[in-house]
Design a protein around this motif. Structure first.
Motif, PDB file in Angstrom:
ATOM      1  N   TYR A  32      -1.083  10.243  12.500  1.00 26.36           N
ATOM      2  CA  TYR A  32      -1.224   9.586  11.189  1.00 26.36           C
ATOM      3  C   TYR A  32      -2.193   8.409  11.305  1.00 26.36           C
ATOM      4  N   SER A  38       3.349  18.247  -7.652  1.00 27.53           N
ATOM      5  CA  SER A  38       4.595  18.381  -8.427  1.00 27.53           C
ATOM      6  C   SER A  38       4.312  18.357  -9.925  1.00 27.53           C
ATOM      7  N   THR A  63       9.000   3.704  -0.376  1.00 25.85           N
ATOM      8  CA  THR A  63       8.761   4.985  -1.058  1.00 25.85           C
ATOM      9  C   THR A  63       9.454   6.105  -0.274  1.00 25.85           C
TER      10      THR A  63
END
Ligand SMILES: NC(=O)c1ccc[n+]([C@@H]2O[C@H](COP(=O)([O-])OP(=O)(O)OC[C@H]3O[C@@H](n4cnc5c(N)ncnc54)[C@H](OP(=O)(O)O)[C@@H]3O)[C@@H](O)[C@H]2O)c1
Length: 283
Positions: free
Chosen positions: A156, A39, A191
């Motif tokens: 994960y 980003s 988060t």
């Protein structure tokens, strides 16, 4: 690494969440910081803020870490700008949710590219410079679910197990070059992690961006403070809360009891996934 002022730190996944908090904490200690993520705007904004607030040098490095060539360039650009690299924080990562036996393999590979191969490529590029300097600290952000399997999050978990294994080996191998490898195992942290994780469930291959209930864990700033302390002390392995440490210890000491807990967790998570899948298909 007792004195952090004037050191150069490269932090991946610095555009938000834990990475942004670590970059901020290191800048507050007087480190010059290179910030990597995809980003561009978020990086530029944090870079400007940290420079103004702490009077340190900053560098925004728009990078897609799943591309190894870009990972190498990220390290080269840090060297070109600052002439050294003292601290590498391999933080960028994302989750993948879904039954292990039904995971889309392309999604699983993409998860490993980011969570495992990117940190390895970054170490590969940074270690020769640290070795030449005669000093360095590499921080790998793992997870408590790299210590025990996460039901419906096995892909994960597996990527973090892999990172944990590689961190232990690298720690022993790099000791003679005075390079420390710190493994950080956060638990639930507040988060946007879940919102940016892949959801790969039967019938719906990839529901990228699926939102679960927001993660209500510790604030990322708490993780960042612990990371700074671990860098100073060149610690081996770090947990953030006593609860995280106890869960991992429980999994290791009482595997039978823990397996029963995992069955329960599987049922709960399966119900949650079914609900979110229904919402997706209805909406
Ligand atoms: N949150 C938790 O509960 C928790 C618990 C244990 C461990 N962790 C670990 O902590 C680390 C940080 O997670 P977080 O909670 O801060 O998640 P987050 O808020 O989603 O942040 C992830 C960071 O990784 C970057 N990133 C993702 N894909 C990337 C790519 N292909 N190339 C470059 N950068 C990329 C993102 O930036 P861009 O999107 O801008 O690229 C972002 O800066 C991860 O390794 C995660 O596994 C998190």
């Amino acid at each position: 690494m007792k004195e952090l002022r004037g050191r150069v730190a490269l932090v991946t996944g610095a555009s938000r969440g834990i990475g942004a908090a670590i970059a901020t904490a290191l800048a507050a200690e007087g480190c010059d910081v290179a910030l990597a993520a995809r980003s561009t705007e978020a990086l530029a904004s944090l870079s400007t803020t940290l420079g103004q607030q702490y009077g340190v040098k900053t560098l925004a490095l728009p990078t897609d870490l799943s591309d190894e060539r870009q990972v190498e360039e990220m390290v080269q650009k840090t060297m070109a700008a600052f002439g050294r690299i003292d601290i590498l924080v391999n933080n960028a990562g994302a989750g993948i949710y879904g039954d292990m036996a039904a995971l889309c393999s392309a999604n699983l590979r993409a998860t490993f590219d980011l969570n495992f191969f990117a940190p390895i490529a970054a170490m590969h590029a940074a270690v020769p410079h640290m070795a030449a300097q005669g000093d360095g600290v590499i921080v790998n952000i793992g997870s408590i679910v790299g210590k025990f399997p996460q039901p419906l999050g096995g892909g994960y978990s597996a990527s973090k197990y892999a990172l944990h294994g590689a961190s232990g080996a690298a720690r022993a191998e790099l000791k003679s070059d005075n390079i420390a490898v710190v493994l950080v195992c956060p638990g639930l942290t507040d988060t946007e992690f879940a919102a940016h994780s892949r959801v790969s469930v039967p019938g719906v291959e990839d529901m990228q961006g699926e939102r679960h209930a927001p993660l209500r864990g510790v604030p990322p700033q708490r993780v960042a403070r612990r990371v700074v302390k671990a860098i100073r002390r060149r610690e081996r392995e770090v947990y953030i809360t006593l609860f995280d440490r106890l869960v991992v210890l429980g999994a290791q000491l009482f595997p039978g009891f823990f397996a029963w807990g995992l069955l329960l967790a599987t049922k709960i998570r399966r119900r949650r996934f079914a609900e979110s899948r229904r919402r997706m298909t209805d909406g």
